[in-house]
Scaffold this active site. Structure first.
Site, mmCIF file in Angstrom:
data_model
loop_
_atom_site.group_PDB
_atom_site.id
_atom_site.type_symbol
_atom_site.label_atom_id
_atom_site.label_comp_id
_atom_site.label_asym_id
_atom_site.label_seq_id
_atom_site.Cartn_x
_atom_site.Cartn_y
_atom_site.Cartn_z
ATOM 1 N N ASN A 183 -23.816 -17.209 -2.049
ATOM 2 C CA ASN A 183 -23.968 -16.584 -0.699
ATOM 3 C C ASN A 183 -25.448 -16.654 -1.393
ATOM 4 O OD1 ASN A 183 -24.641 -15.160 1.522
ATOM 5 N ND2 ASN A 183 -25.714 -13.560 0.108
ATOM 6 N N GLU A 184 -26.576 -17.665 -0.605
ATOM 7 C CA GLU A 184 -27.879 -17.597 -1.102
ATOM 8 C C GLU A 184 -28.264 -17.764 -1.928
ATOM 9 O OE1 GLU A 184 -30.542 -15.409 0.744
ATOM 10 O OE2 GLU A 184 -29.168 -15.151 2.888
ATOM 11 N N ASN B 13 -28.064 -18.550 7.140
ATOM 12 C CA ASN B 13 -28.271 -17.053 6.326
ATOM 13 C C ASN B 13 -29.643 -17.115 7.307
ATOM 14 O OD1 ASN B 13 -25.895 -16.062 5.806
ATOM 15 N ND2 ASN B 13 -26.712 -15.610 3.827
ATOM 16 N N TYR C 16 -37.622 -12.536 9.479
ATOM 17 C CA TYR C 16 -38.322 -12.775 7.991
ATOM 18 C C TYR C 16 -39.396 -13.767 8.070
ATOM 19 C CZ TYR C 16 -35.426 -9.692 5.101
ATOM 20 O OH TYR C 16 -34.255 -8.883 4.692
ATOM 21 N N TRP D 125 -25.527 -9.314 10.800
ATOM 22 C CA TRP D 125 -26.110 -8.872 9.956
ATOM 23 C C TRP D 125 -26.676 -7.645 10.117
ATOM 24 C CZ3 TRP D 125 -23.929 -10.041 4.810
ATOM 25 C CH2 TRP D 125 -24.118 -8.348 4.502
ATOM 26 N N LYS E 237 -30.332 -3.300 9.523
ATOM 27 C CA LYS E 237 -29.723 -3.745 10.413
ATOM 28 C C LYS E 237 -28.369 -3.795 10.845
ATOM 29 C CE LYS E 237 -32.727 -7.138 7.819
ATOM 30 N NZ LYS E 237 -32.491 -7.125 6.607
HETATM 31 C C1 GCB Z 1 -29.369 -12.585 3.321
HETATM 32 C C2 GCB Z 1 -28.382 -11.788 2.395
HETATM 33 C C3 GCB Z 1 -28.044 -10.310 2.468
HETATM 34 C C4 GCB Z 1 -29.024 -9.182 2.714
HETATM 35 C C5 GCB Z 1 -30.076 -10.475 4.231
HETATM 36 C C6 GCB Z 1 -31.119 -8.863 4.387
HETATM 37 O O1 GCB Z 1 -30.035 -13.941 3.688
HETATM 38 O O2 GCB Z 1 -27.349 -12.105 2.273
HETATM 39 O O3 GCB Z 1 -26.953 -9.558 1.255
HETATM 40 O O4 GCB Z 1 -28.518 -7.846 2.861
HETATM 41 O O5 GCB Z 1 -30.270 -11.260 3.876
HETATM 42 O O6 GCB Z 1 -30.821 -8.289 4.983
HETATM 43 O O7 GCB Z 1 -32.020 -9.275 4.487
#
Ligand code: GCB
Ligand code: CA
Length: 842
Positions: free
Chosen positions: A416-417, A479, A485, A559, A579
């Protein structure tokens, strides 16, 4: 030496009740009766060690329940020791005994009677040790486990947006088997692995690989019999295979049978078979294992995701495994409830981010019907070491073997990322190393399980970063936080379209999208990062609609389903990622009902409730929007004896504009489905805070209202509207000494005067917070009412400290004959500052 004799009545009961011959496998938890101590304890693995002063704990357990949520930075990442006596009954003499751990974060060393059985690395997968040769039947045994959740550069995850709670936080089992048994030591997998290489309407080929271990002293002729049992408990196919197994050996026995007229597994109809495997040795039944079997085919290409040969867009959510007051140490019932809540929201998909989860989760997704993406905790960054890559690969192999038979799992996630936090300076060859690790994991997943596609998730900026990582897995997860953001939520769909046009053959998956919210924060003009529930609702309504308009997407996932613990987070609730569609305690947010309305076939009618306490500066400005999330054919609103006209909800929501009256406003929504109706009620409280009001509150410097725990509304500061100037600012930092962070995070710096107070007696409550200075003397100011200094030489850094809430109440009287007296701020050093103000008439 002092023996603590703690018996395990359940285990003894079970074992004693079984006949000694023909006994098959018994599994019983050893969760109760542990002693626990933090830190290192020399000799703690030895039986004689005195642990009576240690705290008594039951598993599941973590030592970070409190400190991961307090406002002191960080949480304890270190060592914890667990000890427990284990008394074995005569009935299990001669049997193989195993200790099976569902998970301990993150390095566990297990000892029995002082003997080191081994070490397990990785906090999210199960592990098992054969303890047979180290236990005694004549005296209590002592199990000791040293768990360490310190940062280790060779163990993923190195860094991530969630809390790495330490401890033995899942169930521990004692397993007793005959000497000949299905292998337990295969990376803690079940030892029986089922594939369905061919599925037609008429028949499914069921191929079973069983690993048969002979721990006895002589070779045996083993017979492996598999029966496919349908959901009604009837055997519908069977096969037997003989195999000689040498003493001390494990043989892989492959059998194949045909299941006629197979019923398919899908989220809508999660039809479950089981494979019941018997291992016979020398003509006697030695072991029985049962594993789930679902008949389904999965595939993905540029056209999307396919289930059982038909296009099947996955629409879902993500889940973390923690809960208030428990940390990660959740009893199984909590896991099952979470899966049920995901299902009830209307989703058909669940991403288990960012790590393998409890067996109870996978059992529930099989049974309730949710397609699952499960991944290893490889997040944000890597260490360029062989040990790191080996650990990541072993986690992947463990996850796949342990959860291989769950039909709900449709995707294995690799990372992931992973390029989100590149080391600075970036070591030479870093990007190549990340790419090579991705390829290595992809190859391992292929080797372990050619039947399932792989996936990996990248952030927005990684999609086109040139590293090559985003092209490695079969499915590209992204994501995407358009309107949170970065960018605006309207740009989300067009971005996906351009990517799809450029790579029409790539399966694309929105693995995350979401926005944070706080039920105490409300905005008339919601914007990203204000944490208002209004912005989060706008975000989700726009995003889901854009996703659903793009059937080429293999899937999508919110998310997150639930707010979750992330110790470093400093949003508006300390150490929480906000979130969720649900709050951390699993109360649904209003937006959860939008998803239900749009995705479920059930009648949904939900009046928004998070915004129950409202206020206005003038009774003329009391016309407020009230939202109803519903899938009714029509919905009307009753308020103050008036029923509105019926609205046809558009895409799950109806918006009414209601002339609220001061005080309590009982509101009723009436939803109509054909001729059937349902109602929902809420009481919205409207406080009038005009200049004559007995109580007024201002969220100084904030563009959003804040509702405190008593229901008092701190109205947004009109001068904090972007562009209005006046020094309004907002910081994203936790505020010490309060839970009302959003009231203090915004402020006006350089404030010189407030409105004048007409004659009367007042209590003024000033809320202050020093955002900048650590040292005393940098900002010193006084507050006057007229000429009267009510607060003199206030130095926030000295009085409270940086980022700390400070409140001062003052009582003042403006005499009857006086002109209105202004409230003014005068500094001797730096700029005066104010975060909130309450004006109460006495
Ligand atoms: C993402 C991540 C996750 C974070 C989320 C966030 O892209 O994969 O682990 O919690 O963003 O809330 O920033
Ligand atoms: Ca469990």
């Amino acid at each position: 030496m002092r023996h603590l004799r703690v018996h395990i009545p359940l285990l003894l009961g079970l074992l004693v009740a079984l006949p000694v011959t023909g006994q098959t496998r018994v599994r019983v938890t050893v969760n109760d009766g542990w002693r626990f101590a933090e830190g290192e304890h020399a000799g703690a693995e030895t039986p004689a060690f005195a642990d009576s002063a240690w705290r008594r704990v039951d598993l599941p357990h973590t030592w970070n329940v409190e400190d991961a949520f307090d406002k002191a930075p960080g949480y304890r990442r270190g060592v914890g020791w667990y000890r427990r006596p284990l008394v074995l009954d005569e009935a299990v003499r001669g049997r193989r005994l195993f200790l099976y751990f569902e998970g301990a974060n993150q390095v566990a060393d297990v000892f029995v009677n002082g003997h080191h059985l081994g070490q397990h690395i990785g906090g999210y997968t199960a592990f098992v040790f054969d303890v047979t040769d180290y236990v005694s039947f004549d005296a209590p045994n002592v199990v000791a486990v040293r768990v360490d959740n310190r940062h280790d550069p060779d163990i993923p995850p190195l860094d991530a947006d969630f809390t790495f709670y330490g401890g033995i936080y899942r169930d521990v089992w004692l397993v007793a088997t005959a000497p000949v048994h299905a292998d337990l030591l295969d990376h803690a997998g079940p030892g029986v692995y089922v594939d369905t290489p061919e599925i037609t309407e008429q028949a499914a080929t069921v191929r079973v690989r069983a690993r048969v271990t002979n721990d006895g002293p002589e070779a045996v002729d083993a017979l492996v019999r598999h029966r496919v049992i349908d959901a009604e408990g009837q055997p519908v196919a069977s096969v037997e295979t003989g195999q000689r197994v040498a003493a001390g050996a494990t043989e892989i026995v492959i059998s194949e049978t045909t299941l006629p007229n197979p019923r398919r597994w899908s989220p809508e109809a999660p039809y479950l078979y089981h494979v019941l495997t018997e291992v016979h040795a020398g003509g006697e039944l030695a072991d029985v294992v049962t594993v789930p079997l679902g008949i389904r085919a999965v595939a993905a290409d540029g056209g999307g995701f396919y289930l059982n040969g038909a296009p099947y867009p996955l629409v879902g959510t993500n889940r973390h495994q923690d809960f208030p007051g428990l940390g990660s140490a959740l009893p199984d019932g909590h896991h099952r409830r979470d899966v049920q809540l995901v299902k009830d929201t209307g989703f058909n998909f669940l991403r288990l981010a960012h790590y393998p989860q409890d067996p109870a989760v996978l059992e529930a997704t099989d049974r309730l019907g949710l397609a699952v993406w499960e991944e290893i905790p490889l997040v944000n960054t890597i260490t360029m070491s062989e040990a790191f890559a080996e650990n990541a690969e072993r986690m992947l192999v463990e996850m796949i073997r342990q959860h291989y038979n769950h039909p709900s799992v449709v995707l294995w996630g690799l990372m992931n990322e992973i390029l989100l936090r590149k080391p600075r300076p970036m070591p030479e060859g870093y990007l190549e190393a990340v790419h090579a690790l991705a390829e290595r994991l992809q190859a391992a997943a292929r080797r372990e399980d050619p039947s399932r596609p792989t996936a990996l998730a990248v952030s927005y900026h990684e999609v086109y970063d040139g590293s090559g990582v985003s092209g490695v897995a079969d499915v590209l997860g992204m994501n995407l936080y358009f309107g949170w953001y970065y960018e605006r939520f309207e740009d989300f769909g067009p971005f996906l379209d351009s990517l799809h046009a450029a790579h029409p053959e790539r399966p694309l998956f929105v693995s995350e999208y979401g926005a944070g919210s706080d039920e105490r924060v409300h905005a008339r003009r919601p914007v990203a990062f204000d944490f208002s529930s209004e912005h989060a609702q706008n975000y989700h309504r726009s995003s889901l609609a854009q996703i659903r308009a793009r059937p080429y997407l293999a899937g999508s996932a919110v998310w997150n389903q639930f707010d979750f613990g992330s110790a470093h987070r400093q949003d508006t609730k300390n150490a929480i990622n906000q979130k969720g569609l649900y709050f951390f305690d699993r109360t649904p947010k209003d937006i959860a009902f939008y998803y239900r309305a749009v995705l479920t076939g059930e009648p949904v009618l939900h009046l928004e409730r998070e915004h129950r306490h409202r206020a206005t500066r003038s009774p003329e400005d009391a016309v407020h929007p009230v939202l109803v999330y519903t899938n009714a054919d029509g919905v009307a609103l009753r308020h103050g004896g008036v029923t509105s006209g019926e609205q046809v909800p558009a895409g799950g929501v109806a918006r009414f504009v209601v002339p609220l009256v001061p005080g309590a406003n009982p509101i009723e929504a009436v939803g109509r489905w054909g001729t059937e109706t349902r109602t929902d009620r809420v009481v919205i409280d409207l406080a009038v805070q005009d200049s004559a009001a007995a109580l007024r509150a201002v969220n100084v410097g904030a563009a959003y209202d804040f509702v405190d725990p008593t229901g008092l509304v701190y109205l947004a500061d009109p001068r904090a509207i972007p562009g209005a100037g006046g020094g309004a600012r907002r910081i994203h930092h936790r505020i010490y000494g309060t839970d009302d962070d959003p009231r203090f995070q915004a402020f006006r710096e350089g404030i010189d005067a407030l409105e004048a107070l007409p004659p009367g007696a007042y209590e003024l409550t000033f809320g202050f917070m020093e955002p900048t200075h650590e040292a005393a003397g940098m900002r010193v100011f006084s507050v006057f009412v007229g000429d009267i200094p009510v607060l003199s030489d206030l130095d926030l850094a000295a009085a409270a400290g940086r980022w700390t809430a400070l409140e001062r109440k003052v009582h003042v009287v403006v005499p009857p004959s006086s002109a209105p007296l202004p409230v003014t701020f005068r500094a001797t050093h730096g700029l005066p500052i104010l975060s909130s103000l309450v004006i109460r008439r006495l």
